[in-house]
Write an enzyme that holds these catalytic residues in place. Structure first.
Site, PDB file in Angstrom:
ATOM      1  NE  ARG A 277       1.754   3.379  -4.377  1.00 29.74           N
ATOM      2  CZ  ARG A 277       2.984   3.646  -3.982  1.00 29.74           C
ATOM      3  NH1 ARG A 277       3.795   4.305  -4.773  1.00 29.74           N
ATOM      4  NH2 ARG A 277       3.405   3.261  -2.808  1.00 29.74           N
TER       5      ARG A 277
ATOM      6  CB  CYS B  91       2.562   7.084  -8.521  1.00 29.51           C
ATOM      7  SG  CYS B  91       2.836   5.438  -7.896  1.00 29.51           S
TER       8      CYS B  91
ATOM      9  CE  LYS C 114      12.263   4.787  -1.556  1.00 33.75           C
ATOM     10  NZ  LYS C 114      10.786   4.891  -1.529  1.00 33.75           N
ATOM     11  CG  ASN C 115      10.335   2.108   1.037  1.00 32.32           C
ATOM     12  OD1 ASN C 115      10.438   3.266   0.650  1.00 32.32           O
ATOM     13  ND2 ASN C 115      10.047   1.103   0.232  1.00 32.32           N
TER      14      ASN C 115
ATOM     15  CG  ASP D  16       9.371  -2.000  -3.215  1.00 30.68           C
ATOM     16  OD1 ASP D  16       8.470  -1.728  -4.025  1.00 30.68           O
ATOM     17  OD2 ASP D  16       9.407  -1.545  -2.053  1.00 30.68           O
TER      18      ASP D  16
ATOM     19  NE  ARG E 184      10.561   9.157  -5.635  1.00 35.84           N
ATOM     20  CZ  ARG E 184       9.542   8.312  -5.700  1.00 35.84           C
ATOM     21  NH1 ARG E 184       9.126   7.877  -6.850  1.00 35.84           N
ATOM     22  NH2 ARG E 184       8.923   7.922  -4.610  1.00 35.84           N
TER      23      ARG E 184
HETATM   24  N1  EPU Z   1      -3.857  -0.353  -0.952  1.00 34.85           N
HETATM   25  C1  EPU Z   1      -5.218  -0.167  -0.911  1.00 34.85           C
HETATM   26  N2  EPU Z   1      -5.708   0.769  -0.049  1.00 34.85           N
HETATM   27  C2  EPU Z   1      -4.906   1.495   0.781  1.00 34.85           C
HETATM   28  C3  EPU Z   1      -3.522   1.288   0.741  1.00 34.85           C
HETATM   29  C4  EPU Z   1      -3.020   0.349  -0.147  1.00 34.85           C
HETATM   30  O1  EPU Z   1      -5.973  -0.819  -1.635  1.00 34.85           O
HETATM   31  O2  EPU Z   1      -5.419   2.329   1.537  1.00 34.85           O
HETATM   32  C5  EPU Z   1      -3.307  -1.355  -1.865  1.00 34.85           C
HETATM   33  C6  EPU Z   1      -2.270  -0.753  -2.825  1.00 34.85           C
HETATM   34  O3  EPU Z   1      -2.873  -0.176  -3.958  1.00 34.85           O
HETATM   35  C7  EPU Z   1      -1.424  -1.970  -3.142  1.00 34.85           C
HETATM   36  C8  EPU Z   1      -1.402  -2.718  -1.817  1.00 34.85           C
HETATM   37  O4  EPU Z   1      -2.558  -2.275  -1.110  1.00 34.85           O
HETATM   38  O5  EPU Z   1      -2.072  -2.758  -4.112  1.00 34.85           O
HETATM   39  C9  EPU Z   1      -0.174  -2.505  -0.964  1.00 34.85           C
HETATM   40  O6  EPU Z   1       0.112  -1.118  -0.856  1.00 34.85           O
HETATM   41  P1  EPU Z   1       0.827  -0.498   0.410  1.00 34.85           P
HETATM   42  O7  EPU Z   1      -0.110   0.456   1.082  1.00 34.85           O
HETATM   43  O8  EPU Z   1       1.393  -1.583   1.251  1.00 34.85           O
HETATM   44  O9  EPU Z   1       1.989   0.363  -0.233  1.00 34.85           O
HETATM   45  P2  EPU Z   1       2.639   1.642   0.423  1.00 34.85           P
HETATM   46  O10 EPU Z   1       2.647   1.468   1.878  1.00 34.85           O
HETATM   47  O11 EPU Z   1       2.019   2.868  -0.140  1.00 34.85           O
HETATM   48  C10 EPU Z   1       5.100   0.801   0.537  1.00 34.85           C
HETATM   49  C11 EPU Z   1       6.417   1.181  -0.069  1.00 34.85           C
HETATM   50  C12 EPU Z   1       6.426   0.793  -1.542  1.00 34.85           C
HETATM   51  C13 EPU Z   1       6.187  -0.702  -1.656  1.00 34.85           C
HETATM   52  C14 EPU Z   1       4.845  -1.070  -0.977  1.00 34.85           C
HETATM   53  C15 EPU Z   1       4.566  -2.556  -0.971  1.00 34.85           C
HETATM   54  C16 EPU Z   1       7.124   3.115   1.195  1.00 34.85           C
HETATM   55  C17 EPU Z   1       7.424   4.564   1.225  1.00 34.85           C
HETATM   56  N3  EPU Z   1       6.630   2.620   0.061  1.00 34.85           N
HETATM   57  O12 EPU Z   1       4.104   1.556  -0.155  1.00 34.85           O
HETATM   58  O13 EPU Z   1       7.740   1.091  -2.006  1.00 34.85           O
HETATM   59  O14 EPU Z   1       6.149  -1.096  -3.007  1.00 34.85           O
HETATM   60  O15 EPU Z   1       4.873  -0.602   0.396  1.00 34.85           O
HETATM   61  O16 EPU Z   1       5.574  -3.233  -0.328  1.00 34.85           O
HETATM   62  O17 EPU Z   1       7.349   2.418   2.159  1.00 34.85           O
HETATM   63  C18 EPU Z   1       9.385   1.691  -3.582  1.00 34.85           C
HETATM   64  O18 EPU Z   1      10.188   1.817  -2.641  1.00 34.85           O
HETATM   65  O19 EPU Z   1       9.750   1.669  -4.781  1.00 34.85           O
HETATM   66  C19 EPU Z   1       7.956   1.551  -3.289  1.00 34.85           C
HETATM   67  C20 EPU Z   1       7.012   1.813  -4.181  1.00 34.85           C
END
Ligand code: EPU
Length: 448
Positions: A126, A121, A22-23, A326, A418
């Site tokens: 986030r 969320c 998915k991711n 995750d 999801r």
């Molecule tokens: N963060 C910031 N600023 C940003 C973006 C992120 O401070 O602009 C922080 C976040 O709050 C968090 C950390 O950086 O503390 C990492 O967040 P990241 O941006 O890497 O998360 P994401 O890209 O939004 C993806 C996965 C998540 C997974 C995270 C971490 C997808 C669709 N989602 O989210 O997956 O937990 O990377 O590996 O790829 C799940 O599948 O259950 C899920 C939540």
């Protein structure tokens, strides 16, 4: 609303195949906005988040055609028909935060993107500041209006809107950002000149995206390391790409085998992307061995065998290649059965502990202090009505229910849908006593 009813303690046996990730699939789908020809993605899982991304791309003017592959792996083919609609509206973004992944591709290809600001969320605040910082470094002008992020590309040398390559840093207080790296890397493929992303996310899903972009004609190197270099090109063409297998789904099945003390064979397992997990499991007493004829370590066949007595461990979630957030909740369900005290520290999403209260309802001994939970192993968990809260917390409750004595009712399993395709059907095939029911048919005291 659907619920799962699980009668625990069944022994699992058999073989299971991991789906496409998915991711990985979500940013791959968003990247098809960049292409001037059709892009086909194979092994796209059938999940609620994928359907939402399909709906979003259709609103943004893409035709999405689905292959007829029955219940087997299916392909989706994307073709842009109309580039005038560039607005990802709140009603889709609020159901799926990964909608933010369309911002970079829209900006790069169409010179303009408007995406509703994703809120927090269940697993934390986030923010998306790093996404915006990265796109601004490429010259985008970014504003916030009525809850929407509005981004415009500057004028390129030929007078048309075009991003400009730059050297930029994507590290934040919790490490890098996966979808932020995907957004900026995708945007930079069509920028004028070279972009260097420092402190890029190293997750395997970023490598998968770089592979698709390169197949479309982009020049991306270094994906999978903290420094990614992108030479901008004028146009990207079509491609045919197989989505990588889902490492989190694979890890969940490995832990399902371990928590029920069952031997399982898992096909299409991205074992190379799960080193931190298999190392931790080895300490717990769970062995994951690769079939000797494995040709591609991202698509291996593995066998899981666990010792009767599980040992406690210390786990800290980290960006890849560290232990993934995750799989934190699922590991907690497993460690509830270890002989001693384990320590789990969450360093990516320090609030991601919604499963703690629900596991406690099943008799788990958990003590949380800030981002750390001490898990004292118990002799057994006992079935109870519990509530799914976010995707991975829900998976941990399923694992707990499979191992528990008695009946567990998990309400609100739409969270699970999801990220896991027909989880109950896969588990039934392995011998689990699990059923999907309409929660309104259950006695009132089982609702939560
Ligand atoms: N963060 C910031 N600023 C940003 C973006 C992120 O401070 O602009 C922080 C976040 O709050 C968090 C950390 O950086 O503390 C990492 O967040 P990241 O941006 O890497 O998360 P994401 O890209 O939004 C993806 C996965 C998540 C997974 C995270 C971490 C997808 C669709 N989602 O989210 O997956 O937990 O990377 O590996 O790829 C799940 O599948 O259950 C899920 C939540």
């Amino acid at each position: 609303m659907d619920a799962f009813v699980i009668n625990g303690r069944s022994q699992l046996r058999g073989e299971i195949t991991v789906n496409g990730s998915k991711n990985a699939a979500l940013p791959l789908m968003a990247a098809t906005i960049l292409a001037s020809n059709q892009v086909t993605l194979r092994s796209v899982p059938r999940l609620a988040d994928i359907r939402n991304m399909q709906r979003l791309l259709a609103e943004l003017g893409l035709d999405v055609e689905e292959s007829e592959a029955g219940s087997g792996p299916r392909s989706l083919t994307f073709r842009t028909l109309d580039e005038s609609a560039c607005h990802a509206r709140y009603d889709i973004v609020r159901t799926m935060r990964a909608s933010i992944s369309v911002l970079g591709p829209l900006l790069a290809r169409r010179g303009y993107g408007r995406v509703s600001m994703p809120g927090g969320c269940a697993i934390g605040d986030r923010p998306v500041d790093l996404h915006l910082r990265g796109l601004a470094a490429l010259g985008a002008e970014i504003a916030l209006d009525s809850g929407d992020i509005i981004a415009r590309a500057p004028q390129g040398r030929d007078g048309r809107p075009r991003l400009r390559g730059a050297r930029l840093f994507l590290g934040g207080p919790f490490g890098s950002t996966v979808l932020g790296t995907a957004n900026v890397m995708s945007a930079a493929t069509l920028a004028e000149g070279e972009t260097v992303i420092e402190s890029a996310a190293c997750e395997p899903e970023i490598v998968d995206l770089a592979n698709l972009l390169n197949a479309m004609g982009a020049r991306v190197s270094g994906a999978g390391t903290p420094r990614i270099t992108i030479e901008g090109v004028r146009e990207l063409g079509g491609a045919d790409h197989e989505v990588m297998p889902d490492r989190i789904e694979a890890g969940t099945w490995i832990m399902a085998a371990a928590v029920t003390n069952s031997p399982l064979v898992i096909h299409n397992c991205p074992i190379d992307a799960l080193m931190a997990v298999t190392e931790a499991l080895k300490e717990v007493g769970v062995r994951v061995t690769e079939a000797p004829d494995t040709a591609d370590p991202l698509r291996a066949t593995v066998e899981v065998i666990s010792e009767r007595t599980l040992h406690p461990v210390q786990i800290t979630t980290q960006p890849h290649p560290g232990y993934p957030t995750d799989l934190q909740a699922q590991m907690m369900a497993l460690l509830c059965h270890a002989d001693g005290n384990s320590v789990i520290t969450e360093r990516i999403f320090p609030q991601r502990f919604l499963h703690v209260a629900e596991l406690s309802r099943m008799g788990a001994q958990l003590f949380r202090q800030g981002p750390t939970v001490i898990v004292s192993g118990v002799r057994e968990l006992v079935g109870a009505p519990v509530m799914a809260s976010d995707l991975r917390a829900s998976a941990s409750l399923v694992l707990a229910g499979l191992a528990a004595r008695g009946t567990t009712v998990i309400n609100r399993v739409y969270h699970l849908d999801r990220g896991y395709e027909k989880m109950e059907v896969k588990l039934q095939a392995l011998g689990a006593d699990i059923e999907r029911v309409d929660a309104s048919d259950l006695p009132a005291d089982l609702h939560r």
